[in-house]
Design a protein around this motif. Structure first.
Motif, mmCIF file in Angstrom:
data_model
loop_
_atom_site.group_PDB
_atom_site.id
_atom_site.type_symbol
_atom_site.label_atom_id
_atom_site.label_comp_id
_atom_site.label_asym_id
_atom_site.label_seq_id
_atom_site.Cartn_x
_atom_site.Cartn_y
_atom_site.Cartn_z
ATOM 1 N N TRP A 194 -0.637 -3.688 14.753
ATOM 2 C CA TRP A 194 0.178 -4.725 14.132
ATOM 3 C C TRP A 194 -0.331 -5.047 12.719
ATOM 4 N N LEU A 230 0.285 -1.955 10.210
ATOM 5 C CA LEU A 230 1.680 -1.771 9.809
ATOM 6 C C LEU A 230 2.170 -2.914 8.929
ATOM 7 N N SER A 231 1.785 -4.134 9.271
ATOM 8 C CA SER A 231 2.220 -5.260 8.452
ATOM 9 C C SER A 231 1.608 -5.190 7.061
ATOM 10 N N ALA A 263 8.962 -2.038 10.376
ATOM 11 C CA ALA A 263 7.610 -2.105 10.925
ATOM 12 C C ALA A 263 7.534 -3.113 12.055
ATOM 13 N N TYR A 264 8.172 -4.238 11.887
ATOM 14 C CA TYR A 264 8.130 -5.259 12.925
ATOM 15 C C TYR A 264 8.931 -4.856 14.158
ATOM 16 N N TYR A 285 0.756 -2.341 5.557
ATOM 17 C CA TYR A 285 1.379 -1.197 4.881
ATOM 18 C C TYR A 285 2.729 -1.579 4.285
ATOM 19 N N TYR A 286 3.477 -2.402 4.999
ATOM 20 C CA TYR A 286 4.800 -2.802 4.537
ATOM 21 C C TYR A 286 4.775 -4.099 3.741
ATOM 22 N N ASP A 287 3.588 -4.639 3.487
ATOM 23 C CA ASP A 287 3.483 -5.880 2.735
ATOM 24 C C ASP A 287 4.033 -5.678 1.324
ATOM 25 N N PRO A 327 10.458 -5.092 5.243
ATOM 26 C CA PRO A 327 9.404 -4.889 6.251
ATOM 27 C C PRO A 327 9.931 -4.893 7.678
ATOM 28 N N VAL A 347 9.147 -1.749 15.275
ATOM 29 C CA VAL A 347 8.258 -0.812 15.976
ATOM 30 C C VAL A 347 7.185 -1.570 16.745
ATOM 31 N N ILE A 348 6.587 -2.561 16.111
ATOM 32 C CA ILE A 348 5.550 -3.351 16.776
ATOM 33 C C ILE A 348 6.133 -4.099 17.973
#
Length: 515
Positions: A401, A404-405, A417-418, A407-409, A414, A420-421
């Motif tokens: 979590w 990924l968060s 990514a959320y 990376y997409y910040d 975003p 997928v999580i």
């Protein structure tokens, strides 16, 4: 088909009650004598001259004598135990302590699965939408309060559901589940209906966290006890299917709340949404109460015996160790569910889309509850499988979590990514919540004590769930330290997975000694 209708119309004749060993021996001997007689008569079914010609008259005689022998065996069994029917004696003569002989199939066992599905819909389906509720409170009715303060609503809610197991489990063992399931449906309905018109912090605590949560506990523990008494071989599948109610409930309720809360109609949108939620949960709670019926009759009124019934189970070191594992897991497993929408909003995801993440999380939970439940039934050491699933849950919470968060910040969107999580965390956490009652039942010395053992575990883990969300909220603080919150959640859930792994290795040695 005739037997099925007789079973449905006359359930009092087919209670799957237990018979003494002498009755089992009598039935076995009578059946053996019957088969021996049929075999000897079949040899006489040839003509008296000894050739191979088939004599129809002799066959008719065999049928008549075989029917008479079967009737005599049934009469002998009924005379020994007149409170049981012939159907019970020959089909349902099982010792309830022998899990290999539990029914596992039939209309009534799977009817209890429907009751469990409805209970999970009402209880954990609503609990899994706590993230939407907290996010809405923090931006509307309770916008002047700190996140750690608002999060106490969710923590008390989880605490009441868990701690109520101490009371509910013992009551269910003594009087059966229906004494709680009907009142539970009413508590949930009126608690959520009152929440629709709440405006103050104490009102949310009293109505949502206390009243509705106690009703949810009554439904959950009643259906869980009934379900545990019907299944052995397919217990993981049964609990997996029932746990789908949690995922389906969270998906449906998140769509309802997302539609009304984001309607732009202010407090009236919240009020209308909660009235709809209360109506849906109240209806399904009644269905749960109607379909929940245990295999075993209640033991009747007994002294509550807190020390005897709730402390004695912990003399088993494996039960105590597994309870410790569940304490760690409950201290972190609900944190991502509560803060996923909030972190997505802070990352720039539109509010309506952030609320829908709860639906994605529960789609994953739906798949994980069934898939992992089936897999658990296929392995001998269920505790090691549970350990792997719990470790995967912590790994998704952190570092997956967090990475990924990060990376997409700052990215344009975003949201992927959320999503997928949410799917991944729902898959693993759904498997954990679906299979842990199976393991508690496996550690019980008798199905009659499942309710009490579930209550003992729930009483301990309730304190973990009570402090989990406020602790996570204090880590986030006013600076928005979501990385620290993610690290806390992932680390403590993985610790629980490691402890349950120790139970698995100990169980493997126990199996080896027994085999």
């Amino acid at each position: 088909m005739v037997r099925l209708f007789d079973y449905w119309l006359n359930p009092e004749h087919h209670d799957y009650n237990t018979l003494p060993t002498s009755s089992s021996t009598l039935c076995a001997n009578s059946a053996a004598d019957h088969l021996s007689m049929v075999s000897s008569l079949a040899l006489d079914a040839y003509d008296d001259d000894g050739d191979s010609g088939f004599d129809p008259d002799a066959v008719t005689l065999v049928d008549e004598k075989a029917a008479a022998a079967a009737a005599a065996a049934a009469a002998a069994a009924a005379a020994a135990h007149p409170q049981h029917t012939t159907y019970q004696t020959f089909v349902c003569d099982t010792d309830f302590t022998d899990e290999e002989l539990l029914p596992d199939v039939g209309f009534r066992p799977w009817l209890s699965v429907i009751g469990g599905f409805c209970a999970q819909f009402c209880c954990f389906g609503f609990l899994n939408t706590i993230g939407i509720m907290l996010a809405y409170y923090q931006t509307h009715q309770l916008s002047l309060m700190l996140p750690s303060t608002v999060s106490w609503i969710g923590s008390i809610q989880s605490f009441v559901v868990s701690i109520s197991g101490l009371l509910c489990g013992r009551i269910i063992d003594m009087f059966g589940p229906r004494v709680l399931t009907f009142p539970g449906a009413l508590f949930m309905f009126f608690g959520l209906l009152g929440t629709a018109f709440a405006t103050e912090y104490y009102q949310f605590v009293l109505l949502q966290s206390l009243c509705a949560s106690f009703g949810a506990a009554c439904l959950f523990y009643g259906s869980t006890y009934a379900l545990s008494t019907w299944f052995s071989r397919y217990r993981g599948v049964a609990f997996g299917v029932a746990s789908c109610g949690s995922s389906v409930g969270a998906i449906v309720l998140s769509l309802i709340t997302g539609r009304f809360f984001g309607a732009g109609s202010g407090d009236m949108g919240f009020t209308h949404g909660m009235v709809v939620v209360a109506s849906v949960i109240g209806g399904l709670g009644v269905i749960c109460a109607l379909t929940t019926r245990p295999r075993l009759p209640p033991v009747g009124r007994q002294p509550f015996g807190f020390t005897k019934f709730y402390v004695r189970p912990f003399r088993d070191p494996l039960f105590a160790l597994f309870t410790g594992a569940m304490f760690f897991i409950y201290a972190g497993i609900f944190v991502p569910m509560a803060f996923l929408s909030t972190t997505a909003i802070m990352a720039g995801v539109p509010t309506a889309e952030a609320f829908r993440l709860v639906a994605y999380l529960n789609v994953g939970s739906l798949i994980g509850g069934i898939g992992i439940g089936v897999c658990v039934d296929l392995v001998t050491n269920k505790f090691l499988a549970f350990s792997a699933v719990a470790t995967g849950t912590g790994a998704v919470a952190f570092p997956a979590w967090g990475l990924l968060s990060r990376y997409y910040d700052g990215a344009a969107s975003p949201l992927p990514a959320y999503i997928v999580i949410a799917l991944a965390y729902g898959f693993f956490s759904g498997g954990v919540l679906a299979t842990y009652p199976v393991l508690v039942a496996q550690l019980c010395p008798s199905p009659r004590s499942i309710g009490t053992h579930m209550g003992a575990v729930s009483g301990i883990v309730s304190f973990a769930s009570l402090g989990a969300l406020p602790l996570a909220g204090s880590i986030v603080g006013e600076t928005g330290n979501f990385t620290g919150m993610q690290a806390y959640s992932g680390a403590i859930v993985m610790a629980g997975g490691a402890v349950s792994g120790l139970v698995g290795f100990a169980m493997r040695r126990r199996f080896a000694r027994a085999g």
